[in-house]
Design a protein around this motif. Structure first.
Motif, PDB file in Angstrom:
ATOM      1  N   ILE A  31     -14.413   6.649 -50.434  1.00  0.00           N
ATOM      2  CA  ILE A  31     -15.587   7.182 -49.723  1.00  0.00           C
ATOM      3  C   ILE A  31     -16.863   6.553 -50.265  1.00  0.00           C
ATOM      4  CG2 ILE A  31     -16.963   9.263 -49.294  1.00  0.00           C
ATOM      5  CD1 ILE A  31     -14.283  10.804 -49.171  1.00  0.00           C
ATOM      6  N   LEU A  32     -16.932   6.368 -51.582  1.00  0.00           N
ATOM      7  CA  LEU A  32     -18.109   5.714 -52.172  1.00  0.00           C
ATOM      8  C   LEU A  32     -18.300   4.294 -51.646  1.00  0.00           C
ATOM      9  CD1 LEU A  32     -17.893   6.919 -55.878  1.00  0.00           C
ATOM     10  CD2 LEU A  32     -19.654   7.523 -54.191  1.00  0.00           C
ATOM     11  N   SER A  33     -17.206   3.642 -51.253  1.00  0.00           N
ATOM     12  CA  SER A  33     -17.270   2.268 -50.732  1.00  0.00           C
ATOM     13  C   SER A  33     -17.355   2.230 -49.211  1.00  0.00           C
ATOM     14  CB  SER A  33     -16.028   1.492 -51.175  1.00  0.00           C
ATOM     15  OG  SER A  33     -15.978   1.416 -52.573  1.00  0.00           O
ATOM     16  N   SER A  34     -17.431   3.381 -48.573  1.00  0.00           N
ATOM     17  CA  SER A  34     -17.421   3.453 -47.109  1.00  0.00           C
ATOM     18  C   SER A  34     -18.829   3.341 -46.527  1.00  0.00           C
ATOM     19  CB  SER A  34     -16.791   4.780 -46.667  1.00  0.00           C
ATOM     20  OG  SER A  34     -17.709   5.852 -46.838  1.00  0.00           O
ATOM     21  N   ASN A  35     -18.909   3.565 -45.219  1.00  0.00           N
ATOM     22  CA  ASN A  35     -20.200   3.563 -44.524  1.00  0.00           C
ATOM     23  C   ASN A  35     -21.001   4.835 -44.787  1.00  0.00           C
ATOM     24  OD1 ASN A  35     -18.381   5.207 -43.021  1.00  0.00           O
ATOM     25  ND2 ASN A  35     -19.540   4.871 -41.141  1.00  0.00           N
ATOM     26  N   ARG A  36     -20.383   5.845 -45.437  1.00  0.00           N
ATOM     27  CA  ARG A  36     -21.060   7.114 -45.695  1.00  0.00           C
ATOM     28  C   ARG A  36     -20.867   7.551 -47.154  1.00  0.00           C
ATOM     29  NH1 ARG A  36     -21.616  10.598 -41.346  1.00  0.00           N
ATOM     30  NH2 ARG A  36     -23.107  11.594 -42.723  1.00  0.00           N
ATOM     31  N   PRO A  37     -21.295   6.746 -48.129  1.00  0.00           N
ATOM     32  CA  PRO A  37     -21.083   7.099 -49.540  1.00  0.00           C
ATOM     33  C   PRO A  37     -21.757   8.412 -49.938  1.00  0.00           C
ATOM     34  CG  PRO A  37     -22.622   5.273 -49.370  1.00  0.00           C
ATOM     35  CD  PRO A  37     -22.054   5.502 -47.989  1.00  0.00           C
ATOM     36  N   GLU A  38     -22.762   8.826 -49.186  1.00  0.00           N
ATOM     37  CA  GLU A  38     -23.456  10.080 -49.504  1.00  0.00           C
ATOM     38  C   GLU A  38     -22.563  11.301 -49.298  1.00  0.00           C
ATOM     39  OE1 GLU A  38     -24.260   9.380 -45.098  1.00  0.00           O
ATOM     40  OE2 GLU A  38     -24.123   8.115 -46.879  1.00  0.00           O
ATOM     41  N   LEU A  39     -21.422  11.139 -48.638  1.00  0.00           N
ATOM     42  CA  LEU A  39     -20.499  12.251 -48.419  1.00  0.00           C
ATOM     43  C   LEU A  39     -19.519  12.452 -49.578  1.00  0.00           C
ATOM     44  CD1 LEU A  39     -19.616  11.834 -44.625  1.00  0.00           C
ATOM     45  CD2 LEU A  39     -21.226  13.425 -45.696  1.00  0.00           C
ATOM     46  N   ALA A  40     -19.557  11.590 -50.582  1.00  0.00           N
ATOM     47  CA  ALA A  40     -18.599  11.667 -51.694  1.00  0.00           C
ATOM     48  C   ALA A  40     -18.687  13.001 -52.427  1.00  0.00           C
ATOM     49  CB  ALA A  40     -18.806  10.501 -52.652  1.00  0.00           C
ATOM     50  N   GLY A  41     -19.877  13.493 -52.675  1.00  0.00           N
ATOM     51  CA  GLY A  41     -20.043  14.778 -53.354  1.00  0.00           C
ATOM     52  C   GLY A  41     -19.536  15.935 -52.510  1.00  0.00           C
ATOM     53  N   ASP A  42     -19.833  15.903 -51.217  1.00  0.00           N
ATOM     54  CA  ASP A  42     -19.335  16.942 -50.308  1.00  0.00           C
ATOM     55  C   ASP A  42     -17.809  16.941 -50.299  1.00  0.00           C
ATOM     56  OD1 ASP A  42     -21.948  17.563 -49.639  1.00  0.00           O
ATOM     57  OD2 ASP A  42     -21.910  16.420 -47.758  1.00  0.00           O
ATOM     58  N   PHE A  43     -17.230  15.735 -50.260  1.00  0.00           N
ATOM     59  CA  PHE A  43     -15.774  15.629 -50.283  1.00  0.00           C
ATOM     60  C   PHE A  43     -15.204  16.273 -51.542  1.00  0.00           C
ATOM     61  CE2 PHE A  43     -12.209  13.349 -52.197  1.00  0.00           C
ATOM     62  CZ  PHE A  43     -11.206  13.719 -51.308  1.00  0.00           C
ATOM     63  N   MET A  44     -15.772  15.961 -52.686  1.00  0.00           N
ATOM     64  CA  MET A  44     -15.249  16.502 -53.950  1.00  0.00           C
ATOM     65  C   MET A  44     -15.336  18.025 -53.968  1.00  0.00           C
ATOM     66  SD  MET A  44     -14.039  14.084 -55.789  1.00  0.00           S
ATOM     67  CE  MET A  44     -14.022  14.583 -57.496  1.00  0.00           C
ATOM     68  N   ARG A  45     -16.449  18.569 -53.530  1.00  0.00           N
ATOM     69  CA  ARG A  45     -16.601  20.033 -53.511  1.00  0.00           C
ATOM     70  C   ARG A  45     -15.576  20.679 -52.577  1.00  0.00           C
ATOM     71  NH1 ARG A  45     -21.661  18.416 -54.352  1.00  0.00           N
ATOM     72  NH2 ARG A  45     -22.254  18.185 -52.166  1.00  0.00           N
ATOM     73  N   GLU A  46     -15.445  20.110 -51.391  1.00  0.00           N
ATOM     74  CA  GLU A  46     -14.523  20.691 -50.413  1.00  0.00           C
ATOM     75  C   GLU A  46     -13.066  20.507 -50.838  1.00  0.00           C
ATOM     76  OE1 GLU A  46     -13.368  20.253 -45.715  1.00  0.00           O
ATOM     77  OE2 GLU A  46     -15.332  19.550 -46.380  1.00  0.00           O
ATOM     78  N   ALA A  47     -12.727  19.335 -51.329  1.00  0.00           N
ATOM     79  CA  ALA A  47     -11.335  19.027 -51.678  1.00  0.00           C
ATOM     80  C   ALA A  47     -10.836  19.845 -52.858  1.00  0.00           C
ATOM     81  CB  ALA A  47     -11.189  17.535 -51.971  1.00  0.00           C
ATOM     82  N   THR A  48     -11.727  20.231 -53.753  1.00  0.00           N
ATOM     83  CA  THR A  48     -11.317  20.994 -54.933  1.00  0.00           C
ATOM     84  C   THR A  48     -11.444  22.504 -54.735  1.00  0.00           C
ATOM     85  OG1 THR A  48     -13.524  20.731 -55.914  1.00  0.00           O
ATOM     86  CG2 THR A  48     -11.844  19.113 -56.540  1.00  0.00           C
ATOM     87  N   ALA A  49     -11.741  22.935 -53.528  1.00  0.00           N
ATOM     88  CA  ALA A  49     -11.941  24.362 -53.256  1.00  0.00           C
ATOM     89  C   ALA A  49     -10.664  25.076 -52.823  1.00  0.00           C
ATOM     90  CB  ALA A  49     -13.014  24.528 -52.180  1.00  0.00           C
ATOM     91  N   GLY A  50      -9.524  24.410 -52.909  1.00  0.00           N
ATOM     92  CA  GLY A  50      -8.287  25.043 -52.458  1.00  0.00           C
ATOM     93  C   GLY A  50      -7.073  24.443 -53.130  1.00  0.00           C
TER      94      GLY A  50
END
Length: 75
Positions: free
Chosen positions: A40-59
């Protein structure tokens, strides 16, 4: 003119243009989390990396995999 409405049986497009190959990779949740995060950091939307981490670790593990599919294309 093409209609941009997707059929209900078609999943929505991922939030980034990252393509991640998980088949044949370590299936450990932390390994998947780190690998997808880097992609995600290397993608077209690297700013979503933090959102991904928060969401992915919530379950649980299934929640992690579902979240990965929301953010990247899985191969």
């Amino acid at each position: 003119m093409m209609n941009s409405i997707k059929s209900p049986d078609q999943p929505p497009a991922p939030l980034t243009d990252a393509v991640v190959q998980l088949i044949g990779k370590d299936s450990n949740a932390f390994a998947i989390l780190g690998y997808v995060h880097r992609c995600i950091l290397s993608s077209n939307r690297p700013e979503l990396a933090g959102d991904f981490m928060r969401e992915a670790t919530a379950g649980d593990y299934n929640h992690l995999l579902i979240t990965c599919m929301r953010y990247v294309t899985i191969k």
